[in-house]
Design an enzyme around this catalytic site. Structure first.
Site, short mmCIF file in Angstrom:
data_model
loop_
_atom_site.label_atom_id
_atom_site.label_comp_id
_atom_site.label_asym_id
_atom_site.label_seq_id
_atom_site.Cartn_x
_atom_site.Cartn_y
_atom_site.Cartn_z
N SER A 272 -34.49 -53.55 42.28
CA SER A 272 -35.11 -53.41 43.59
C SER A 272 -36.64 -53.53 43.46
O SER A 272 -37.31 -54.12 44.30
CB SER A 272 -34.76 -52.06 44.21
OG SER A 272 -33.37 -51.94 44.34
N ARG B 299 -27.91 -52.73 33.19
CA ARG B 299 -28.35 -54.13 33.21
C ARG B 299 -28.64 -54.60 31.79
O ARG B 299 -27.86 -55.25 31.15
CB ARG B 299 -29.61 -54.27 34.07
CG ARG B 299 -29.31 -54.19 35.53
CD ARG B 299 -30.52 -53.90 36.34
NE ARG B 299 -30.88 -52.51 36.19
CZ ARG B 299 -31.72 -51.87 36.98
NH1 ARG B 299 -32.32 -52.51 37.95
NH2 ARG B 299 -31.98 -50.60 36.80
N HIS C 101 -26.57 -54.36 42.80
CA HIS C 101 -25.81 -53.18 43.25
C HIS C 101 -24.45 -53.61 43.82
O HIS C 101 -23.43 -52.99 43.55
CB HIS C 101 -26.57 -52.43 44.36
CG HIS C 101 -27.90 -51.87 43.96
ND1 HIS C 101 -29.06 -52.15 44.63
CD2 HIS C 101 -28.24 -51.03 42.95
CE1 HIS C 101 -30.07 -51.49 44.07
NE2 HIS C 101 -29.61 -50.82 43.04
N LYS D 278 -39.84 -41.58 43.21
CA LYS D 278 -40.53 -42.85 43.47
C LYS D 278 -41.06 -42.88 44.89
O LYS D 278 -40.65 -42.09 45.73
CB LYS D 278 -39.57 -44.01 43.25
CG LYS D 278 -39.03 -44.05 41.85
CD LYS D 278 -37.82 -44.94 41.79
CE LYS D 278 -37.01 -44.64 40.56
NZ LYS D 278 -35.68 -45.20 40.63
P1 ADP Z 1 -32.38 -45.71 40.25
O1 ADP Z 1 -31.24 -44.79 40.53
O2 ADP Z 1 -32.81 -45.75 38.80
O3 ADP Z 1 -33.49 -45.65 41.22
P2 ADP Z 1 -31.26 -47.92 41.63
O4 ADP Z 1 -31.12 -47.11 42.81
O5 ADP Z 1 -32.00 -49.20 41.77
O6 ADP Z 1 -31.82 -47.18 40.40
O7 ADP Z 1 -29.84 -48.26 41.07
C1 ADP Z 1 -28.76 -47.38 41.10
C2 ADP Z 1 -27.85 -47.74 39.97
O8 ADP Z 1 -27.55 -49.12 40.03
C3 ADP Z 1 -28.44 -47.50 38.57
O9 ADP Z 1 -27.38 -47.12 37.72
C4 ADP Z 1 -28.95 -48.85 38.17
O10 ADP Z 1 -28.95 -49.00 36.77
C5 ADP Z 1 -27.92 -49.74 38.82
N1 ADP Z 1 -28.44 -51.08 39.09
C6 ADP Z 1 -29.55 -51.43 39.75
N2 ADP Z 1 -29.72 -52.77 39.78
C7 ADP Z 1 -28.67 -53.28 39.08
C8 ADP Z 1 -28.27 -54.59 38.71
N3 ADP Z 1 -28.99 -55.67 39.01
N4 ADP Z 1 -27.14 -54.72 38.01
C9 ADP Z 1 -26.43 -53.63 37.64
N5 ADP Z 1 -26.74 -52.37 37.93
C10 ADP Z 1 -27.85 -52.19 38.65
#
Ligand code: ADP
Length: 160
Positions: free
Chosen positions: A129, A91, A18, A42
């Site tokens: 995460s 990713r 992130h 979730k």
């Molecule tokens: P979600 O919204 O699907 O629960 P997250 O909160 O973990 O996912 O992530 C928010 C955003 O950050 C999403 O667009 C996700 O694809 C992106 N993201 C999460 N981890 C990474 C990473 N390691 N590299 C790039 N983008 C990421």
């Protein structure tokens, strides 16, 4: 007019993946609002308030970042803020289908809102995460995946 983008997500908790996206985004936008969603289906480990606090701490020193939280649809939040750009991280190819569906659904819900995808450094392209929490529950060292204070927060959740 300032160019401001919203980076929404669960951030449960924030990882270096992130943070990589946030650092890239602030190079392109005057300001990036990282917004923690309240209505994730979730089962989160951290409360929204805890996730906001971890994000604030993790982004100290990055200029042009604001941390917020929101209820409801991303597009409604974006409109309430009178903005139009949403940033999402991509990713692997595996992210693509879900992100594609979501971006097009959001476009259907609001023509004014545009989604922009950013790719992290390849060293973070496998990081999530969810994976971090699983690894931590099995006793893994999280150095290189999340800041030290995030690792401590995860471990204290797991032992409480
Ligand atoms: P979600 O919204 O699907 O629960 P997250 O909160 O973990 O996912 O992530 C928010 C955003 O950050 C999403 O667009 C996700 O694809 C992106 N993201 C999460 N981890 C990474 C990473 N390691 N590299 C790039 N983008 C990421």
């Amino acid at each position: 007019m300032k160019n401001i983008a919203i980076y929404p997500g669960s951030f449960d908790p924030v990882t270096y993946g992130h943070l990589d996206i946030i650092k890239r985004a602030v190079k392109v936008f005057d300001k990036v609002i990282v917004a923690v969603a309240h209505n994730s289906e979730k089962d989160p480990v951290f409360s929204v308030l805890e996730r906001v606090e971890l994000l604030k701490k993790a982004t100290i020193g990055i200029r042009g970042v604001e941390i917020d939280d929101f209820h409801g649809l991303v597009v409604d939040y974006v409109k309430r803020k009178k903005l139009r750009v949403v940033i999402r991280g991509l990713r692997m190819i595996s992210d693509f289908e879900y992100e594609f569906q979501m971006a097009l659904t959001n476009r259907k819900l609001s023509k004014e809102v545009e989604t922009i995808f950013m790719m992290p450094s390849e060293s973070y392209s496998y990081l999530s995460s969810k994976l971090i929490k699983e690894a931590a529950s099995l006793g893994a060292n999280l150095k290189g995946f999340v800041p030290v204070f995030v690792e401590k927060a995860i471990k204290s959740k797991l032992t409480s």
